[in-house]
Design a protein around this motif. Structure first.
Motif, PDB file in Angstrom:
ATOM      1  N   UNK A   1       1.650   8.837  -6.376  1.00 44.71           N
ATOM      2  CA  UNK A   1       1.831  10.165  -6.095  1.00 44.71           C
ATOM      3  C   UNK A   1       2.899  10.742  -7.203  1.00 44.71           C
ATOM      4  N   UNK A   2       4.005   9.856  -7.321  1.00 44.42           N
ATOM      5  CA  UNK A   2       4.848  10.214  -8.274  1.00 44.42           C
ATOM      6  C   UNK A   2       4.561  10.361  -9.627  1.00 44.42           C
ATOM      7  N   UNK A   3       3.491   9.595  -9.948  1.00 45.95           N
ATOM      8  CA  UNK A   3       2.837   9.518 -11.510  1.00 45.95           C
ATOM      9  C   UNK A   3       1.909  10.686 -11.477  1.00 45.95           C
ATOM     10  N   UNK A   4       1.032  11.015 -10.456  1.00 47.73           N
ATOM     11  CA  UNK A   4       0.249  12.168 -10.707  1.00 47.73           C
ATOM     12  C   UNK A   4       1.186  13.431 -11.088  1.00 47.73           C
TER      13      UNK A   4
ATOM     14  N   UNK B   1       0.857  -1.398  -0.048  1.00 47.60           N
ATOM     15  CA  UNK B   1      -0.026   0.186   0.048  1.00 47.60           C
ATOM     16  C   UNK B   1       0.907   1.272  -0.052  1.00 47.60           C
ATOM     17  N   UNK B   2       1.910   1.156   0.961  1.00 48.60           N
ATOM     18  CA  UNK B   2       2.735   2.470   0.896  1.00 48.60           C
ATOM     19  C   UNK B   2       3.784   2.693  -0.340  1.00 48.60           C
ATOM     20  N   UNK B   3       4.169   1.637  -0.990  1.00 46.54           N
ATOM     21  CA  UNK B   3       4.914   1.714  -2.049  1.00 46.54           C
ATOM     22  C   UNK B   3       3.782   2.070  -3.074  1.00 46.54           C
ATOM     23  N   UNK B   4       2.713   1.598  -3.307  1.00 42.05           N
ATOM     24  CA  UNK B   4       1.786   1.787  -4.491  1.00 42.05           C
ATOM     25  C   UNK B   4       1.276   3.470  -4.214  1.00 42.05           C
ATOM     26  N   UNK B   5       1.262   3.937  -2.860  1.00 43.23           N
ATOM     27  CA  UNK B   5       0.940   5.430  -2.816  1.00 43.23           C
ATOM     28  C   UNK B   5       1.955   6.302  -3.054  1.00 43.23           C
ATOM     29  N   UNK B   6       3.067   5.907  -2.706  1.00 39.41           N
ATOM     30  CA  UNK B   6       4.395   6.648  -3.526  1.00 39.41           C
ATOM     31  C   UNK B   6       4.174   6.679  -5.004  1.00 39.41           C
ATOM     32  N   UNK B   7       4.397   5.601  -5.413  1.00 35.84           N
ATOM     33  CA  UNK B   7       4.126   5.433  -7.065  1.00 35.84           C
ATOM     34  C   UNK B   7       3.009   6.169  -7.632  1.00 35.84           C
TER      35      UNK B   7
ATOM     36  N   UNK C   1       4.104  13.781 -11.991  1.00 32.64           N
ATOM     37  CA  UNK C   1       4.839  13.749 -13.302  1.00 32.64           C
ATOM     38  C   UNK C   1       3.528  14.178 -14.425  1.00 32.64           C
ATOM     39  N   UNK C   2       2.743  13.439 -14.620  1.00 32.59           N
ATOM     40  CA  UNK C   2       1.751  13.443 -15.679  1.00 32.59           C
ATOM     41  C   UNK C   2       1.080  14.888 -15.568  1.00 32.59           C
ATOM     42  N   UNK C   3       0.298  15.083 -14.263  1.00 35.47           N
ATOM     43  CA  UNK C   3      -0.466  16.472 -14.234  1.00 35.47           C
ATOM     44  C   UNK C   3       0.304  17.650 -14.119  1.00 35.47           C
ATOM     45  N   UNK C   4       1.616  17.794 -13.453  1.00 35.30           N
ATOM     46  CA  UNK C   4       2.366  18.881 -13.128  1.00 35.30           C
ATOM     47  C   UNK C   4       3.592  19.229 -13.953  1.00 35.30           C
ATOM     48  N   UNK C   5       4.271  17.833 -14.145  1.00 33.65           N
ATOM     49  CA  UNK C   5       5.613  18.138 -14.806  1.00 33.65           C
ATOM     50  C   UNK C   5       5.819  18.036 -16.355  1.00 33.65           C
ATOM     51  N   UNK C   6       4.742  16.985 -16.686  1.00 34.92           N
ATOM     52  CA  UNK C   6       5.059  16.779 -17.968  1.00 34.92           C
ATOM     53  C   UNK C   6       4.528  17.893 -19.239  1.00 34.92           C
TER      54      UNK C   6
END
Length: 158
Positions: free
Chosen positions: A18-21, A10-16, A23-28
């Protein structure tokens, strides 16, 4: 029946997630390339030239869909097809010089935006995130290698 994920998962999944969000929503840079095109080009850039059928399978799309995507990217000058040295009847798809330049530009935009966001953190949080990235990056690279060796159902490919 699916079993409940462990707290670790669950914790690793949450981190991934958040990182995806982030990257995709704000950085890309979302202009110019669809998500599917960016993913396919990134795979080709990372792994090298591939048969269209292999690329479609690895990206989890149908061959006709990948054919259309590759044709569109070819018209834009972002990918090229060339003969497979092992089988002259087969074409390999590769990222062109213009495609590589575009991928590099997109990476630079993501890094610049990330730099701006990191500047909003207290220095100790920025250092902690850097240390976490130092530890996580090689592990994530190994997970990607293992995932690439499996089909969409998690079965090892030949």
């Amino acid at each position: 029946m699916t079993r409940k994920p462990s707290e670790r998962v669950e914790r690793i999944g949450d981190a991934l997630d958040h990182a995806t969000d982030l990257t995709v929503r704000y950085l890309a840079d979302r202009a110019g390339l669809s998500t599917a095109a960016a993913y396919a080009m990134n795979r080709l850039h990372r792994e090298g030239p591939a048969r269209l059928t292999t690329l479609a399978a690895r990206e989890g799309v149908s061959q006709p869909s990948m054919t259309q995507l590759v044709q569109r990217l070819e018209r834009q000058g972002l990918v090229v097809r060339h003969e497979d040295p092992e089988d002259g009847r087969v074409a390999l798809v590769a990222v062109s010089a213009a495609g590589t330049a575009l991928l590099n530009d997109r990476r630079d935009v993501r890094r610049a935006r990330l730099d701006e966001f990191l500047d909003t953190l207290p220095p100790e949080e920025g250092r902690a995130l850097w240390l976490a990235a130092e530890v996580a990056l090689p592990i994530l690279a190994r997970l990607i290698e293992r995932a690439d060796a499996c089909d969409r159902d998690g079965e090892l490919l030949d």
